[in-house]
Design a protein around this motif. Sequence first.
Motif, PDB file in Angstrom:
ATOM      1  N   UNK A   1      -6.830  -1.886  -5.148  1.00  0.00           N
ATOM      2  CA  UNK A   1      -6.988  -0.509  -5.621  1.00  0.00           C
ATOM      3  C   UNK A   1      -5.612   0.135  -5.616  1.00  0.00           C
TER       4      UNK A   1
ATOM      5  N   UNK B   1       0.808  -1.231   0.000  1.00  0.00           N
ATOM      6  CA  UNK B   1       0.000   0.000   0.000  1.00  0.00           C
ATOM      7  C   UNK B   1       0.835   1.274   0.000  1.00  0.00           C
TER       8      UNK B   1
ATOM      9  N   UNK C   1      -3.534  -1.102  -2.498  1.00  0.00           N
ATOM     10  CA  UNK C   1      -4.182  -1.665  -1.312  1.00  0.00           C
ATOM     11  C   UNK C   1      -5.012  -2.865  -1.725  1.00  0.00           C
ATOM     12  N   UNK C   2      -4.825  -3.963  -1.011  1.00  0.00           N
ATOM     13  CA  UNK C   2      -5.675  -5.124  -1.245  1.00  0.00           C
ATOM     14  C   UNK C   2      -6.921  -4.965  -0.386  1.00  0.00           C
TER      15      UNK C   2
END
Lengths: 484, 420
Positions: free
Chosen positions: B103, B40, B90-91
């Motif tokens: 995302x 992230x 970001x998962x």
Amino acid sequence: MEKRFDVAVVGGGAVGCAIARELCRYEQSVVLLEKESDVARGTSGRNSGVVHAGFNNPPGSLAARLCVEGCAGFATVCRELGVPYSSTGKLVVALEPEDAPALERLLAQGRQGGVPELELWTPRQTRAREPGIASCGALWSGSTGITNPILYTVALAENAQANGAEIILDFAVDAVDRAGDGFILRAGERALGADFVVNAAGLYADRVAALAGDENYRIYPCRGEYLVLDKQAAALLRTPVYPVPRPGVGGLGVHLTPTVDGNILIGPSAEYIDSRADTGTTAAVIERLWEEALRLLPALAQSRVVTAYAGLRSKTVPAGAQNFGDFIVEHSRATPNLINLAGIESPGLTASLPLARLVCRLLSEKKPLKLKADFRPERQRGEEFRSSPPERRRAMAAADPAAREIVCRCETVTRREILTALDNPLGVRSLTGIKVRSRAMTGRCQGGYCQQRLAATLRDEYGVRPEDIRLDGREAWVFTGEVK
Amino acid sequence: MRGEKIFRADVAVIGGGPAGLAAAAAARAAGAERVLVLEREPLAGGILNQCIHDGFGLVRFGEALTGPEYAGRFLRAAEERGVDIRTRTMTLELTAERRLRTLGPRGYETAEAGAVILAMGCRERTRGAIQIPGARPAGVFTAGVAQYYLNRQNMMIGRRALIVGSGDVGLIMARRLTLEGARVLAVVEKLPYAGGLARNVVQCLEDYDIPLLLNHTVTRIEGERRVERVTVARVDEAGRAVPGTERVWACDTVVLSVGLIPENELALQAGAEISPLTGGAVVNGDLQTSIPGVFACGNALHVHDLVDHVSAEAETAGQSAAAFIRAGTAARAEDRLIPIRPGAGVRYVVPFFLRPGARSLISLRVKEPMSRRRIEVRAGGRVLAARKFPRLTPAEMVRLTLREPAPPETETVEVMISDD
């Protein structure tokens, strides 16, 4: 020469903001004065967020009447203002057989007051709705709902502003001087004039009235503490669940309330205190909140607490008083052109717009009010990533680089939503201001991941020096400055 | 989803901290072709990037590296091995079918992975979680947040600080704040012993004359806008504040170092079984979770005290993930698993199960400090591993490699502590 307004509203809670918005329906200049750095920082931001049906208050009381009226229109207003609202219904449960008569009394009281959708439920019906609740029966209220009281208040203020009201924050009224038929309101060096003053100062209503020469009120703060549970508990409850109210405790009893954001609240306690600012929590009360909550829903035992908070009710009757302290909305008996509101505790949030309309009627007795042609009740709400379906998420990300970054992991808040929160119309730039508007920092890590990113955005993109970044109010500094 | 493009990976690693980087490099080395790291932050390395003090790598490299230096070595190794590191990504979702939603700069995407490695690290326990009563003014920080502010953002958080909890990050921040000119009044610890490593107590507190108040707790925070006062009381053996022992400390800052919790929202979402003892996934000796093809390592699995051990553990997960995609799901589903039981005095043991025939590494923590003990891993009458310890503390993780695998007929494996 200070700026002059037709009407000044003192107090930026749900009621003050609703009044400011309703006043904007008419041809007149309106200012709202709030002592804190944002609206909804007092009682309005520290409650259960329940939109009440109106059966808890004595039939015929102003509170009962305005609550029923407010509840009936609440969902529509939330749609207009882009505020979350959920029609959950509510259960008042009898935990002991001897509680049953109290349910019947509530039912009768509610029906007399014109509350719709009330039914007595058997333990089985209750269990069918809330499998975790072990009761001896319940009162079901179908018209009760929940909202986010802070976003509701913010939306009212923003909509008032969009319709011409001036919202002035950090304006703690410390003098109200007569000037002809009107007033000069002062906060330190600052001053402004108003022909009429509406006192919606909540916990400070008595003091603001007194500043204007009216000593007829006394407010007794009564603190209620809450626990906020982790969203993992959300599946355990979908309906607000209350115990049968016990007389003389100063509140509706410790209840369980799902929030529109997916948490569960436990609380509030009810404790008269001397301070009007002490929203701290206490170990003893928190222990009791747990006990009461587990009595209602034993399955909560494994739940985790995200945070705790407390709010203060502004009561007009002292501890131990048996009489019901109804809402007070009236022309001041001591000072012309002053309208006072006092004792607006629960269900003040529900009744906020009816209260505002009542204020407009009182005002119209003193001066002609002419409807404005261009009042717009709607407010646009920014699109939420977390509640959007996958296709919409993909489109949002494709169209906007700021929608491709998650700033708050726990609540799935994008950079776009943070920027929207930061660019709020009221100009609030505190970390709490961003938090309440975006939900960043409200999840289970309580800002452990995102708060640094919010601070960095304030510094790097908005040019706020570290020493000027605030958690909340003016003195709530976060940094002393740069590391040397 | 209409028009949705799905990208495929052999191994998707969630989190690009020390665990994720080491796992990804190991998976590549073990033959996995397309290995993705989903990170992230703009820069991989995880929490190490804010750890500017040294002491990392003593076990692995025999050198005292800073956090960023240590991370850099693994980042380079992963890059050299051809790991695809996707930063700012970001998962958001993970399913038991190993489908991920992410995302990032490439938008909102869906991935399907042959194997998934959970390497999300941990988060800090908050004030709300431990329910410190009192006001909620500005000036209360968790130690990791304070560390990020000082080390990554160059922002100073206060002048007079009290540290609550004696976890390693809190101890390190006591020193860091002192070096930056703040006055650190004390470190308050509820337990009768420090939560962090002995070397940190010496180097961060004793060297700077910062008192460590054991058996003490915070009973109240006061301050309308910013922290003004904190009340500290002694606790009895049950951990309850003893009335009459309160002392009020005037300060403007509270730094909390009260525990770390494995970050497992994605594991829960996917339906992996989570251990109440560790807060991480329940895994077998290959570090596979209850979901076939989903592995866990590092602080997302259980909180470590040394990053060197994280790296080693993550390499096991990477190798297991590569083996899984070679063998496929079916081969593993039939395996019988032997449960490992923590004996008296053992707080937890990772892994939770062994495969018969596998020579696993076992990590454990004890419940309280003890001295001159022997730890044995036993399968029925057979001792699979044993070692003597002059001293054991909950702060220091114990690691034992089985010198022989558990025999196939073993019912349970026990980890026992006895007097030496």
